[in-house]
Design a protein around this motif. Structure first.
Motif, mmCIF file in Angstrom:
data_model
loop_
_atom_site.group_PDB
_atom_site.id
_atom_site.type_symbol
_atom_site.label_atom_id
_atom_site.label_comp_id
_atom_site.label_asym_id
_atom_site.label_seq_id
_atom_site.Cartn_x
_atom_site.Cartn_y
_atom_site.Cartn_z
ATOM 1 N N ALA A 1 41.108 43.101 40.899
ATOM 2 C CA ALA A 1 39.668 42.263 40.469
ATOM 3 C C ALA A 1 40.046 41.785 39.548
ATOM 4 O O ALA A 1 39.531 40.504 39.911
ATOM 5 C CB ALA A 1 39.353 43.646 39.877
ATOM 6 N N SER A 4 40.641 38.549 41.749
ATOM 7 C CA SER A 4 40.156 38.021 42.359
ATOM 8 C C SER A 4 39.156 36.624 40.615
ATOM 9 O O SER A 4 38.621 36.038 40.906
ATOM 10 C CB SER A 4 38.984 38.947 42.785
ATOM 11 O OG SER A 4 39.760 40.219 43.635
ATOM 12 N N PHE A 7 41.206 33.707 40.529
ATOM 13 C CA PHE A 7 41.122 32.995 41.665
ATOM 14 C C PHE A 7 39.798 32.359 41.771
ATOM 15 O O PHE A 7 39.796 31.092 42.059
ATOM 16 C CB PHE A 7 41.267 33.966 42.772
ATOM 17 C CG PHE A 7 41.240 33.192 44.492
ATOM 18 C CD1 PHE A 7 41.927 32.564 44.993
ATOM 19 C CD2 PHE A 7 40.303 32.721 44.921
ATOM 20 C CE1 PHE A 7 42.423 31.424 46.307
ATOM 21 C CE2 PHE A 7 40.127 32.230 46.077
ATOM 22 C CZ PHE A 7 41.685 31.876 46.688
ATOM 23 N N LEU A 8 38.501 32.588 40.999
ATOM 24 C CA LEU A 8 37.921 32.142 41.622
ATOM 25 C C LEU A 8 37.145 31.391 40.427
ATOM 26 O O LEU A 8 35.886 31.135 40.337
ATOM 27 C CB LEU A 8 36.374 33.677 41.533
ATOM 28 C CG LEU A 8 36.327 33.792 42.914
ATOM 29 C CD1 LEU A 8 35.774 35.439 42.984
ATOM 30 C CD2 LEU A 8 36.694 33.212 43.881
ATOM 31 N N PHE A 79 32.747 42.059 39.884
ATOM 32 C CA PHE A 79 34.391 42.784 39.720
ATOM 33 C C PHE A 79 34.696 44.381 39.921
ATOM 34 O O PHE A 79 35.994 44.684 40.347
ATOM 35 C CB PHE A 79 35.252 41.488 39.001
ATOM 36 C CG PHE A 79 34.606 40.289 39.372
ATOM 37 C CD1 PHE A 79 35.708 39.365 40.335
ATOM 38 C CD2 PHE A 79 33.765 39.544 39.097
ATOM 39 C CE1 PHE A 79 35.284 38.897 40.734
ATOM 40 C CE2 PHE A 79 33.828 38.269 38.832
ATOM 41 C CZ PHE A 79 34.537 37.565 40.313
ATOM 42 N N ILE A 82 34.369 45.304 43.334
ATOM 43 C CA ILE A 82 35.291 44.687 43.905
ATOM 44 C C ILE A 82 36.682 45.682 43.849
ATOM 45 O O ILE A 82 37.787 46.422 44.555
ATOM 46 C CB ILE A 82 36.086 43.197 43.805
ATOM 47 C CG1 ILE A 82 35.216 42.648 44.398
ATOM 48 C CG2 ILE A 82 37.481 42.708 43.761
ATOM 49 C CD1 ILE A 82 35.717 40.746 44.125
#
Length: 493
Positions: A1, A4, A7-8, A79, A82
């Motif tokens: 999570a 992610s 990364f974003l 998130f 996720i």
């Protein structure tokens, strides 16, 4: 999570910083069902499906929180979903792979034996013999909670999130006392169209003055300033008296405004084009409901007492912030309704019985209602964090319900009578239910150590809710399942 988010390019915020504790607790809870599975490695196969289904419902619970327009809540929702999905995948693939390295037949602890045998037997006997008492007690608690739900309030005063000893809160209190209020709210008075006179006419100035007087006497309002105040000061200077009379003609007002032309910040209460006036309200309370109530009061007052052809509109940074906080609360209420619908559809697809789904939802919504009801009775308000707990708690609560119900169904499918099926179900799942609740509670209890009231309340309320949900799943749900199953032809099996 967290990977992610990185990364974003999504930074950690006040809402998403709580995710690590939440996801660690959820991951441990899912893995705990596999660790506690009866019959060793073989039992994991039967447990994996309920764990996957539990992860799905919790993921939906997180996604339902995204119903509001606030990006911080949507990030927590996205998130969180996720992370729960990843935890579910890890629990059903990585965890079994690791557990194959553990020798089969390892001895169990005294606590495990106690949960699987003595405590499960006592629960089974109590539910069967005292089912009326069980249902009555839960009904009484829900009725009691209804009183609290009516009194439950939403607290959006950010300063209350800080401890009283914090310098920020102390300075805030000092500023509020010295300035007779600290939260600025603007109420604009404007003509509806070009056919009406300017806003500095005697009738409008008088209405603004009377409205300001009404605002001063409202609770939570510290100071009010309008165009009537400098006009009254000029009038006193000319008359040499302490009277409070305002100029009564347009000519007088024009003359007074000419004298005030050099006054600093006159534009704060009257626009230079004379087409709008501003009532400055300084409030003692930052709560969104108090700020929004000023807007509601102002519109109603002007509708009844204002000048025809003019309207009022509340604005300002703090007012818009209050509206945003109200939007968060309303969005989470819609999110809870959405979560209930989504979870119901998932359960119906799996359990294939409207009656069982209805019983499962009762067993999950009852503890949530009791938890929030107790908050209302104790005067603990919902804040920006705890208002999100409805959807999230439902997703977590359904986990235990799925394990109890699917195990009970499996026992009934093998031909066991309802009482025997319940005995089998409690012996198989009680250990895992207690251990997962303990894991989740410990994960959220870490938040209680925070000095920030927002985070601390989130931890306290979540621990209370998951504990109530465990109690409902081992008492209320079994009583409902067995009594419904014994009344007539059943579709539970």
């Amino acid at each position: 999570a967290l990977g992610s988010m990185g990364f974003l390019g999504v930074p950690l915020s006040l809402s998403t910083t709580i995710l690590p504790s939440i996801l660690l607790a959820m991951g441990c809870a899912y893995a705990m069902h596999l660790v506690a599975a009866p019959n060793g490695h073989v039992g994991m196969i039967g447990v994996a499906w309920p764990v996957a289904l539990s992860g799905l419902t919790t993921t939906l619970g997180f996604l339902a929180m995204a119903a509001g327009p606030i990006s911080a809540i949507r990030q927590l929702s996205t998130f969180g979903a996720i992370g729960v999905a990843a935890a579910t995948l890890a629990a059903t693939t990585l965890a079994p792979a690791i557990l194959t390295l553990v020798p089969a037949g390892a001895s169990s602890s005294r606590l495990v034996d106690l949960l699987r045998h003595e405590i499960s037997r006592q629960l089974h006997r109590s539910v069967l013999c005292r089912w009326r008492s069980v249902l009555s007690i839960w009904a009484l608690f829900v009725t009691f909670a209804t009183v609290g739900l009516v009194r439950l309030e939403i607290a959006t005063d950010i300063i209350l999130w800080f401890p009283e000893s914090e310098v920020v809160r102390q300075d805030y209190k000092a500023i509020r006392e010295r300035l007779s209020g600290i939260t600025p709210v603007n109420i604009l008075v404007e003509p509806r169209d070009d056919s009406v006179s300017d806003v500095h006419s005697p009738a409008v100035v008088s209405a603004v003055d009377r409205m300001s007087e009404g605002l001063v006497h409202r609770p939570g309002v510290g100071k009010v300033l309008s165009i009537a105040d400098p006009l009254r000061l000029v009038g006193r200077a000319f008359s040499g008296s302490e009277g409070d009379e305002l100029p009564t003609t347009s000519a007088e007002i024009e003359q007074f405004l000419l004298l005030l032309a050099g006054m600093d910040r006159l534009d704060d209460v009257l626009h230079p084009d004379r087409r709008s006036a501003n009532i400055l309200v300084r409030m003692d309370d930052n709560s969104s409901d108090e700020i929004v109530s000023v807007d509601q009061w102002a519109e109603e007052w002007w509708r009844q007492n204002g000048v025809k052809g003019f309207s009022v509109e509340t604005t300002g940074i703090m007012y818009e912030f209050a509206r945003a906080e109200e939007s968060i609360a309303n969005g989470q209420i819609r999110g809870l309704a959405l979560a209930v619908g989504l979870v119901a559809m998932i359960l119906l697809a799996v359990l294939r019985s409207v009656r069982v789904v209805a019983l499962a939802l009762v067993a999950n919504l009852a503890p949530i209602a009791i938890g929030f009801g107790v908050m209302g009775i104790l005067g603990v308000p919902l804040d920006a964090a705890t208002v999100c707990l409805g959807s999230m708690a439902l997703g977590i609560a359904v986990d235990d319900t799925i394990h109890v119900t699917t195990t009970y169904q499996a026992a009934r499918a093998l031909g066991h009578a309802p009482d025997r099926a319940l005995d089998v179900a409690l012996k198989q799942v009680l250990q895992a239910l207690v251990m997962t609740t303990a894991a989740i509670s410990v994960g959220f209890a870490v938040l209680v150590l925070s000095d920030f009231t927002l985070v601390r309340n989130l931890g306290l309320v979540t621990v209370a809710l998951v504990t109530l949900c465990l109690a409902a799943d081992v008492t209320l749900l079994p009583a409902l399942l067995v009594r419904a199953d014994e009344k007539g032809p059943s579709r539970i099996a």
